[in-house]
Design a protein around this motif. Sequence first.
Motif, PDB file in Angstrom:
ATOM      1  N   LYS A 162       0.844  -1.188   0.000  1.00 17.18           N
ATOM      2  CA  LYS A 162       0.000   0.000   0.000  1.00 17.18           C
ATOM      3  C   LYS A 162       0.885   1.246   0.000  1.00 17.18           C
ATOM      4  O   LYS A 162       1.766   1.413   0.844  1.00 17.18           O
ATOM      5  CB  LYS A 162      -0.915  -0.007   1.214  1.00 17.18           C
ATOM      6  N   THR A 185      -3.444   6.060   1.021  1.00 17.35           N
ATOM      7  CA  THR A 185      -4.827   5.764   1.407  1.00 17.35           C
ATOM      8  C   THR A 185      -5.610   7.060   1.570  1.00 17.35           C
ATOM      9  O   THR A 185      -5.119   8.023   2.166  1.00 17.35           O
ATOM     10  CB  THR A 185      -4.892   4.969   2.718  1.00 17.35           C
ATOM     11  N   ARG A 234      -9.708   8.191   2.724  1.00 16.18           N
ATOM     12  CA  ARG A 234     -10.956   7.667   3.264  1.00 16.18           C
ATOM     13  C   ARG A 234     -11.895   8.823   3.572  1.00 16.18           C
ATOM     14  O   ARG A 234     -11.470   9.887   4.010  1.00 16.18           O
ATOM     15  CB  ARG A 234     -10.718   6.845   4.534  1.00 16.18           C
ATOM     16  N   THR A 250     -12.900   3.884   1.047  1.00 14.33           N
ATOM     17  CA  THR A 250     -11.458   3.933   1.220  1.00 14.33           C
ATOM     18  C   THR A 250     -10.807   3.653  -0.129  1.00 14.33           C
ATOM     19  O   THR A 250     -11.122   2.654  -0.770  1.00 14.33           O
ATOM     20  CB  THR A 250     -10.985   2.900   2.255  1.00 14.33           C
ATOM     21  N   ASP A 290      -7.347   2.826  -1.693  1.00 16.59           N
ATOM     22  CA  ASP A 290      -5.977   2.388  -1.441  1.00 16.59           C
ATOM     23  C   ASP A 290      -5.216   2.306  -2.757  1.00 16.59           C
ATOM     24  O   ASP A 290      -5.648   1.629  -3.698  1.00 16.59           O
ATOM     25  CB  ASP A 290      -5.959   1.006  -0.775  1.00 16.59           C
TER      26      ASP A 290
END
Length: 739
Positions: free
Chosen positions: A69, A72, A74, A95, A97
Amino acid sequence: MAFTLVLLLQLLLVSLASASHHMGGTATYTYRGKTPDGKYIVDFHNRDTYDRCSYSHYWSCYQGQCGLKANTQRGIIDNSTNAPSNEKLWCETETVDTRYVPSDKPFQMRAASCCWITARNAFASNWRLLTSVDLGTRSDTQEPNRSPDIATLPVLRVPQNCPRTYKLTTFDPDGDKVRCHYGKIKNTDCGTCDQPSGFHLNPDSCTLQYYNASSDYRSYVFEMVVEDFPRGHITLQYSDGSQSSKSPALTTAAPTATAAPTATAAPTTPASLSKLPLHFSFLVDKPVPSCQPGHYLPKFVSPTPENGAHIHAKVDMEVEIRVRAQSSLSKIQDIIFSGPLNTTNHRTTHNDFVITWTPTSDHLGNHYVICFAVESVSGAYVYQSDMRCVVVDVGKKQVEANVICSQSTMRVEIEKSSFPRLSEDDLRLTDPSNIVCSLKTHSNSTHVIGIIPLNSCGTQIEEDEEFLKFKNEITTFDNNSNNNLITRTNLLEVQFYCQYPKRGNVTQSFTAHRNATTVWEKGFGKFTYQFEFFPNVQFQTMIDPHYYPLEYDLGSRIYMQIKATSSLNNTELFVESCSAAPYDNPNYMPAYPIIQNGCKVDSTVIIHSPDHQRQFKFSMEAFKFIGLHDQVYISCSVLMCQAGEPNTRCSQGCMAMNQGSNRRKRETVGQTSSHLVSQGPLRMRRSAERAESPVMNLNLNLVFIAGCLVAAVGMISGVAVYKAKISRVKYQPLATFED
């Protein structure tokens, strides 16, 4: 050690609490290219719905090389308190990613935990969401596969006695065949793997039909899998030299019509290009007296887009989806929606819902589904409309322009290099009849420039609880057409608006006194309309413009005169209609009618004898709008006719609505088009106020104007580069459509 143990227990309790309130979730992915060192960039869009907004799914690598990852994001998409009765709230979050994947070989990501909400078919059951990705290069597109764009509302509901069909939106950007089926592999792509009775799922069309079920405060939970298959036989080539083959999907036989079919699993199919989870909750409410849409259940009406419609959007330009619904036996309460991160909605004072989203450069070339439904209430009962979903296609921005908002005008500047085939001669505003609305007046060799009054050129007004929005657009028209009403060469359409905060009654800062309106029309040449107020019935000297806004006591008489000046002597003036509005815009709705079709509507109106036939004098008793509006603006629709012509609108005079007025028809050259003139504001003096001198009122108004101007906010659609020209001006785009 003890502290560590306590911390682990706390984390475990949080995890269990989070997992025990699951209501649904979906996942899609987007291939974004490669990093400099050859890793594959993939964005995973994971939506989850819980009974609170603080929870989200945790995704982990289930099979293959899933990469790391890198970033990110969100945020909350939507939430509602109209959850099943045993829940206080539902909340959907997304979310995003970004992962760097080392290989283009297939891999799988999974989110799994316990438990679903208290459900009819999944009591205390685990849930499983599985996403299968294959980044091999397709032989037909020469690119890695793109996943279908799937979406549904997280919580659907329907009365027990109202059968309904839901088309689950599954748009595929590669044109692949998309199929839906119930999860089949327990503890892998589903937890309960249940197929609720009373429903039928058509795998080939991804259509879910509700037939009948008993009402219950608990929801059904649906655990579905969405797969895409090529239309023909293709191969996927991998960077290690290997390849795999993909075949079209098998078709499921249609159910017989002898009885309501039960849900059945899809037959065995060839290996799909990708697999995506689609989980949601479905509540069956108590019966409703009428299933007719528009009675208790909200019914969509224009301008709501049709289900499955494609909406074209540009990077950094706001997409606006307007939704309107009606229900005669229940009260429209709210809209629920699901869409990409940063999608928002607001409700206008006309009770329209407006869903907005601004795509960024990360969204370029991709497609995003936005679903919505309107909910109404009657007592303790909640009724949901059918679900509609639209697909937003994000393309490149093409028009270089900006907008500047002032206290009374919108200034729009568009670079001519953005549309080399067009000039200001090919473009027009919504209503170009007034000379000030011509785009030729201010344009130069490099830019098309329009300076648009807030109350002219077809500018439309719209408001919500916080803002006033003045909207207009620039479009192409056919120079060879007999009129300027239609075009068959829509090469450009730029929608824009200026937005002003309503706090502090900022509308008083708009231009107080309107100047004369100059118009040019074939056969009549150039002529001018002047709309003024007078202190008494003598109509001798008009009130000085410096005294605006004018103050009146409620019930006192207002004297008004409209005068036309023309080089042609054999012409006469006709006033078709007059109306009043609390804002300086003749298109504001609702407006209060004063004169309609040449007939007096307000009972206090008196029409006074004119000095000549190009003059119209009238008066009426002062009034105010109910609520917080202290000001009144008067707007009139007027036209000119050749005097003595028998078939003109002027000669017809007052015409009732059922008489079939031909005022919109231009079958004779003996009259002009209708033109709008307006004047104001008139301020209604409160009972507690003393009558001050007009000069003092003017000075106070100027102080108020100076304090309000700093709050103006501007917005334009079809804009590639936004440059703030005045302090605190903020630009946001509207949808732009170009061929």
